[in-house]
Enzyme design. Structure first.
Site, short mmCIF file in Angstrom:
data_model
loop_
_atom_site.label_atom_id
_atom_site.label_comp_id
_atom_site.label_asym_id
_atom_site.label_seq_id
_atom_site.Cartn_x
_atom_site.Cartn_y
_atom_site.Cartn_z
N HIS A 136 -4.79 9.70 0.38
CA HIS A 136 -4.77 8.89 1.58
C HIS A 136 -5.55 9.56 2.70
O HIS A 136 -5.28 9.37 3.90
CB HIS A 136 -3.34 8.58 2.04
CG HIS A 136 -3.22 7.29 2.79
ND1 HIS A 136 -3.24 7.21 4.15
CD2 HIS A 136 -3.10 6.02 2.35
CE1 HIS A 136 -3.11 5.93 4.51
NE2 HIS A 136 -3.05 5.19 3.43
N ASP A 148 0.81 -1.23 0.00
CA ASP A 148 0.00 0.00 0.00
C ASP A 148 0.84 1.28 0.00
O ASP A 148 2.01 1.28 0.40
CB ASP A 148 -0.88 0.03 1.26
CG ASP A 148 -2.07 -0.92 1.14
OD1 ASP A 148 -2.08 -1.77 0.22
OD2 ASP A 148 -2.98 -0.81 1.98
N HIS A 203 3.45 -2.49 3.18
CA HIS A 203 3.55 -1.12 2.65
C HIS A 203 4.87 -0.90 1.91
O HIS A 203 5.93 -1.22 2.45
CB HIS A 203 3.43 -0.11 3.80
CG HIS A 203 2.10 -0.14 4.47
ND1 HIS A 203 1.77 -1.08 5.42
CD2 HIS A 203 1.00 0.64 4.31
CE1 HIS A 203 0.52 -0.87 5.83
NE2 HIS A 203 0.03 0.16 5.17
N HIS A 261 -6.09 3.42 -4.05
CA HIS A 261 -5.98 3.60 -2.59
C HIS A 261 -6.27 5.05 -2.22
O HIS A 261 -5.71 5.56 -1.25
CB HIS A 261 -4.59 3.15 -2.14
CG HIS A 261 -4.42 2.98 -0.66
ND1 HIS A 261 -5.34 2.37 0.15
CD2 HIS A 261 -3.40 3.33 0.17
CE1 HIS A 261 -4.90 2.36 1.40
NE2 HIS A 261 -3.73 2.96 1.45
ZN LIG Z 1 -2.62 3.18 3.18
#
Ligand SMILES: [Zn+2]
Length: 221
Positions: A84, A30, A180, A80
């Site tokens: 954010h 991510d 991540h 995503h």
């Molecule tokens: Zn994230």
């Protein structure tokens, strides 16, 4: 909202894990692309592992060449959000217009061949109206079933081992593993991800697991 009824009528709307009858799992990365992404892609290529990347529109704008590379190397790219932003407090249509749709545009402008079909909410936060708005745009929401909290304290001694052991302790057939590769909120590279994956992949292969994209799980049912 009657979740049961909604998920029954829209079984493809949410994916939290894959089928458990096969030793397959999905590694998901991510917040990228970021500074650690090129080395991670080199490693995934060397290990012959295909993964899913949930990218922000902002990071895609900063690194369009990496969006192109992720796609070219056979990985999957999901949305995503644009910045954010935490979705809590946003009205569904406002959030869709400000965070979801512009991220898809940014990904397409960075070279993504098709509009993304998978969405992962920032911080995993999403309300019912937002969930339905995403389904209305044709998105499946992808959650996770294994979270080793790799974003927490990357400078701590033993960080890499700790994350690897956490995944190995929780792994199961059909797992979706949350990791991540994007830079952290202070703009620092998440370099540790490369060593984590370098140790994790052989250990999981040793347990008979194969690596698939999250979207593969969705299409398999
Ligand atoms: Zn994230």
């Amino acid at each position: 909202m009657d979740w049961h009824r909604f998920l029954h009528t829209a079984p493809q709307a949410y994916l939290g894990r894959g089928a458990t009858d096969r030793r397959a799992l999905a590694l998901t990365f991510d917040d990228g692309p970021g500074q650690a992404t090129p080395a991670l892609l080199d490693l995934l290529c060397e290990l012959e592992v295909t993964a899913s990347f949930f990218c922000t529109g902002q990071a895609a704008r900063a690194h369009p060449e990496l969006i192109a590379r992720i796609q070219r190397e056979g990985h999957e790219i999901g949305n995503h959000s644009l910045t954010h932003a935490d979705a809590r407090g946003f009205a569904a249509q406002d959030w869709l217009a400000r965070e979801v749709l512009p991220a898809a545009v940014a990904l397409r402008e960075a070279g993504l061949a098709r509009s993304p079909e998978l969405f992962r909410p920032a911080y995993g936060e999403i309300d019912e109206a937002q969930f339905q708005a995403l389904a209305g745009e044709g998105y499946a929401v992808v959650g996770w079933s294994v979270d080793p909290r790799d974003w927490l304290e990357p400078q701590a001694p033993g960080y890499v081992s700790c994350v690897v052991e956490s995944v190995l302790a929780r792994i199961h057939p059909g797992a979706i593993v949350l990791l991540h590769d994007g830079d952290d909120e202070q703009g620092r590279a998440r370099d540790g991800i490369v060593e984590i994956v370098r140790r994790l992949v052989p250990a999981l292969r040793g347990q008979g697991y194969e690596f698939v994209t999250a979207g593969r799980f969705l299409r398999a049912d």
